[in-house]
Design a protein around this motif. Structure first.
Motif, PDB file in Angstrom:
ATOM      1  N   ARG A  22      42.610 -20.482  35.673  1.00 26.11           N
ATOM      2  CA  ARG A  22      43.742 -19.716  35.150  1.00 26.11           C
ATOM      3  C   ARG A  22      43.290 -18.838  33.981  1.00 26.11           C
ATOM      4  NH1 ARG A  22      48.131 -24.003  33.117  1.00 26.11           N
ATOM      5  NH2 ARG A  22      48.063 -24.927  35.178  1.00 26.11           N
ATOM      6  N   PRO A  23      43.918 -17.665  33.878  1.00 23.60           N
ATOM      7  CA  PRO A  23      43.514 -16.758  32.802  1.00 23.60           C
ATOM      8  C   PRO A  23      43.853 -17.323  31.423  1.00 23.60           C
ATOM      9  CG  PRO A  23      45.200 -15.724  34.210  1.00 23.60           C
ATOM     10  CD  PRO A  23      44.981 -17.092  34.721  1.00 23.60           C
ATOM     11  N   ASP A  24      43.040 -17.010  30.436  1.00 25.22           N
ATOM     12  CA  ASP A  24      43.318 -17.475  29.077  1.00 25.22           C
ATOM     13  C   ASP A  24      44.324 -16.527  28.406  1.00 25.22           C
ATOM     14  OD1 ASP A  24      41.906 -15.238  28.262  1.00 25.22           O
ATOM     15  OD2 ASP A  24      40.163 -16.342  27.551  1.00 25.22           O
ATOM     16  N   LYS A  25      44.567 -16.741  27.112  1.00 30.17           N
ATOM     17  CA  LYS A  25      45.558 -15.940  26.373  1.00 30.17           C
ATOM     18  C   LYS A  25      45.278 -14.443  26.425  1.00 30.17           C
ATOM     19  CE  LYS A  25      46.422 -19.552  23.068  1.00 30.17           C
ATOM     20  NZ  LYS A  25      45.890 -19.966  21.777  1.00 30.17           N
ATOM     21  N   ALA A  26      43.993 -14.093  26.416  1.00 30.06           N
ATOM     22  CA  ALA A  26      43.605 -12.684  26.450  1.00 30.06           C
ATOM     23  C   ALA A  26      43.621 -12.112  27.871  1.00 30.06           C
ATOM     24  CB  ALA A  26      42.230 -12.521  25.825  1.00 30.06           C
ATOM     25  N   GLY A  27      43.959 -12.939  28.857  1.00 30.67           N
ATOM     26  CA  GLY A  27      44.020 -12.470  30.228  1.00 30.67           C
ATOM     27  C   GLY A  27      42.687 -12.505  30.955  1.00 30.67           C
ATOM     28  N   LYS A  28      41.696 -13.089  30.287  1.00 31.76           N
ATOM     29  CA  LYS A  28      40.369 -13.206  30.918  1.00 31.76           C
ATOM     30  C   LYS A  28      40.359 -14.364  31.896  1.00 31.76           C
ATOM     31  CE  LYS A  28      37.077 -10.588  28.670  1.00 31.76           C
ATOM     32  NZ  LYS A  28      35.863 -10.022  29.228  1.00 31.76           N
ATOM     33  N   ARG A  29      39.872 -14.072  33.059  1.00 28.82           N
ATOM     34  CA  ARG A  29      39.798 -15.121  34.065  1.00 28.82           C
ATOM     35  C   ARG A  29      38.488 -15.886  33.956  1.00 28.82           C
ATOM     36  NH1 ARG A  29      43.121 -15.878  38.133  1.00 28.82           N
ATOM     37  NH2 ARG A  29      44.858 -14.472  38.321  1.00 28.82           N
ATOM     38  N   THR A  30      38.559 -17.122  34.299  1.00 29.30           N
ATOM     39  CA  THR A  30      37.360 -17.947  34.326  1.00 29.30           C
ATOM     40  C   THR A  30      37.065 -18.294  35.770  1.00 29.30           C
ATOM     41  OG1 THR A  30      38.044 -18.869  32.221  1.00 29.30           O
ATOM     42  CG2 THR A  30      36.305 -20.036  33.372  1.00 29.30           C
ATOM     43  N   GLU A  31      35.831 -18.098  36.149  1.00 27.15           N
ATOM     44  CA  GLU A  31      35.435 -18.486  37.495  1.00 27.15           C
ATOM     45  C   GLU A  31      34.731 -19.831  37.405  1.00 27.15           C
ATOM     46  OE1 GLU A  31      33.568 -15.739  40.791  1.00 27.15           O
ATOM     47  OE2 GLU A  31      32.006 -16.720  39.654  1.00 27.15           O
ATOM     48  N   LEU A  32      35.233 -20.786  38.148  1.00 22.97           N
ATOM     49  CA  LEU A  32      34.676 -22.127  38.112  1.00 22.97           C
ATOM     50  C   LEU A  32      33.832 -22.365  39.361  1.00 22.97           C
ATOM     51  CD1 LEU A  32      37.996 -24.005  37.318  1.00 22.97           C
ATOM     52  CD2 LEU A  32      36.279 -23.411  35.654  1.00 22.97           C
ATOM     53  N   THR A  33      32.736 -23.007  39.182  1.00 23.37           N
ATOM     54  CA  THR A  33      31.955 -23.456  40.331  1.00 23.37           C
ATOM     55  C   THR A  33      32.192 -24.955  40.468  1.00 23.37           C
ATOM     56  OG1 THR A  33      30.323 -21.767  39.840  1.00 23.37           O
ATOM     57  CG2 THR A  33      29.665 -23.463  41.400  1.00 23.37           C
ATOM     58  N   ILE A  34      32.793 -25.326  41.558  1.00 30.40           N
ATOM     59  CA  ILE A  34      33.146 -26.714  41.813  1.00 30.40           C
ATOM     60  C   ILE A  34      32.130 -27.325  42.774  1.00 30.40           C
ATOM     61  CG2 ILE A  34      35.015 -28.273  42.578  1.00 30.40           C
ATOM     62  CD1 ILE A  34      35.954 -26.465  40.317  1.00 30.40           C
ATOM     63  N   GLY A  35      31.727 -28.511  42.500  1.00 25.05           N
ATOM     64  CA  GLY A  35      30.792 -29.199  43.379  1.00 25.05           C
ATOM     65  C   GLY A  35      31.405 -30.480  43.919  1.00 25.05           C
ATOM     66  N   LEU A  36      31.109 -30.758  45.176  1.00 26.38           N
ATOM     67  CA  LEU A  36      31.555 -31.997  45.782  1.00 26.38           C
ATOM     68  C   LEU A  36      30.340 -32.905  45.920  1.00 26.38           C
ATOM     69  CD1 LEU A  36      34.175 -33.203  47.184  1.00 26.38           C
ATOM     70  CD2 LEU A  36      33.070 -32.598  49.303  1.00 26.38           C
TER      71      LEU A  36
END
Ligand SMILES: [Zn+2]
Length: 53
Positions: A22-36
């Motif tokens: 989800r975007p932070d207060k400044a509207g910057k998105r975070t891309e997460l790398t999820i591992g299983l």
């Protein structure tokens, strides 16, 4: 590599994919790398990497 929550061993993820956080207060998105990962007869998900995009 990710740490198993049960035994604390470092395990290599079987599968990984990218997900938009989800975007932070400044509207910057975070891309997460999820591992299983699989260890101790269980599968668990872990965040391998976080990156601002
Ligand atoms: Zn384990």
């Amino acid at each position: 590599m990710a740490k198993c929550p049960t035994c604390g061993k470092e395990v290599a993820p079987k599968k990984s994919w990218k997900m938009a956080g989800r975007p932070d207060k400044a509207g910057k998105r975070t891309e997460l790398t999820i591992g299983l990962c699989e260890c101790c007869g269980k599968t668990f998900r872990t965040t391998l990497n976080k990156q601002k995009i």
